[in-house]
Motif scaffolding. Structure first.
Motif, short mmCIF file in Angstrom:
data_model
loop_
_atom_site.label_atom_id
_atom_site.label_comp_id
_atom_site.label_asym_id
_atom_site.label_seq_id
_atom_site.Cartn_x
_atom_site.Cartn_y
_atom_site.Cartn_z
N CYS A 53 0.81 -1.22 0.00
CA CYS A 53 0.00 0.00 0.00
C CYS A 53 0.84 1.27 0.00
O CYS A 53 0.28 2.37 0.00
CB CYS A 53 -0.97 0.00 1.16
SG CYS A 53 -0.21 0.16 2.79
N LEU A 54 2.14 1.14 -0.04
CA LEU A 54 3.03 2.30 0.09
C LEU A 54 2.70 3.40 -0.91
O LEU A 54 2.55 4.57 -0.53
CB LEU A 54 4.49 1.87 -0.05
CG LEU A 54 5.52 2.96 0.19
CD1 LEU A 54 5.45 3.46 1.63
CD2 LEU A 54 6.92 2.43 -0.11
N ASP A 87 9.45 9.34 2.95
CA ASP A 87 9.92 9.55 1.57
C ASP A 87 8.76 9.49 0.57
O ASP A 87 8.72 10.26 -0.38
CB ASP A 87 10.98 8.51 1.19
CG ASP A 87 12.29 8.70 1.92
OD1 ASP A 87 12.54 9.80 2.46
OD2 ASP A 87 13.09 7.74 1.94
N CYS A 88 7.83 8.58 0.82
CA CYS A 88 6.69 8.40 -0.09
C CYS A 88 5.72 9.57 -0.03
O CYS A 88 5.22 10.03 -1.05
CB CYS A 88 5.98 7.09 0.25
SG CYS A 88 4.50 6.81 -0.74
N VAL A 89 5.43 10.05 1.16
CA VAL A 89 4.41 11.09 1.29
C VAL A 89 4.96 12.51 1.21
O VAL A 89 4.21 13.45 1.00
CB VAL A 89 3.56 10.92 2.58
CG1 VAL A 89 2.89 9.56 2.60
CG2 VAL A 89 4.37 11.16 3.83
N GLN A 116 16.88 12.13 13.90
CA GLN A 116 17.20 13.49 13.47
C GLN A 116 17.07 13.62 11.96
O GLN A 116 16.61 14.65 11.46
CB GLN A 116 18.63 13.87 13.92
CG GLN A 116 18.75 14.09 15.41
CD GLN A 116 17.91 15.27 15.87
OE1 GLN A 116 17.80 16.29 15.21
NE2 GLN A 116 17.29 15.11 17.02
N GLU A 117 17.47 12.59 11.23
CA GLU A 117 17.36 12.63 9.77
C GLU A 117 15.90 12.72 9.33
O GLU A 117 15.56 13.47 8.41
CB GLU A 117 18.05 11.42 9.14
CG GLU A 117 18.05 11.44 7.63
CD GLU A 117 18.66 12.70 7.03
OE1 GLU A 117 18.11 13.20 6.03
OE2 GLU A 117 19.67 13.20 7.55
N GLN A 118 15.03 11.96 9.98
CA GLN A 118 13.60 12.05 9.66
C GLN A 118 13.08 13.45 9.97
O GLN A 118 12.31 14.02 9.18
CB GLN A 118 12.81 11.01 10.46
CG GLN A 118 13.04 9.59 10.02
CD GLN A 118 12.44 8.57 10.96
OE1 GLN A 118 12.04 8.88 12.08
NE2 GLN A 118 12.36 7.32 10.51
N MET A 119 13.50 14.02 11.09
CA MET A 119 13.06 15.36 11.47
C MET A 119 13.56 16.39 10.46
O MET A 119 12.80 17.28 10.04
CB MET A 119 13.56 15.71 12.87
CG MET A 119 13.08 17.07 13.35
SD MET A 119 11.27 17.26 13.38
CE MET A 119 10.87 16.28 14.80
#
Length: 136
Positions: A53-54, A87-89, A116-119
């Motif tokens: 579903c990604l 990354d997808c959204v 931190q990278e996600q932030m």
């Protein structure tokens, strides 16, 4: 497990219903059932459900029922999978954030950021749409 939920994880693990995840997530009963499956699912089942579903996540995040499924997925995926979700959204954050259902899913994404990278990635994407968000 509730009545009728016996073996649901097995059905998704076997792949029997994997192709139907996005459709199930868009209706009330299907969404509730998927959330129950996710509650007790193994990490490998969660990964398989996410993988099918990604690409539909941006659409599901703005769906009246699908957003609940997305919030549940965001809560339970691994750190690496959360990065994949982000990354997808990310290219769709403007549209998702200004939708009354999507905003809830984005709030859950913000709450569940783990690294931190996600932030940094999230802040970069939000900075790019801050004018759009301020006008909504």
């Amino acid at each position: 497990k509730g009545k009728g939920d016996v073996g649901l994880d097995d059905l998704f693990t076997s792949g029997r219903y994997l192709e139907q995840v996005s459709g199930l997530a868009r209706n009330q009963m299907g969404c509730r059932r998927l959330q129950r499956v996710l509650d007790g699912a193994s990490p490998s089942t969660i990964s398989r459900i996410l993988s099918v579903c990604l690409t539909d996540l941006p659409m599901l995040m703005v769906d009246p029922f699908g957003n609940y499924f997305c919030q549940k997925m965001i809560e339970i995926v691994s750190e690496q999978e959360l990065t994949t979700v982000l990354d997808c959204v990310a290219p769709h954050l403007g549209t998702i954030s200004t939708n009354m259902h999507g905003t809830r899913a984005v709030q859950k994404l913000v709450e569940c950021i783990r690294t931190q990278e996600q932030m940094r990635r999230l802040m970069f994407e939000i900075a790019a749409i801050v004018v759009q968000l301020s006008l909504d």
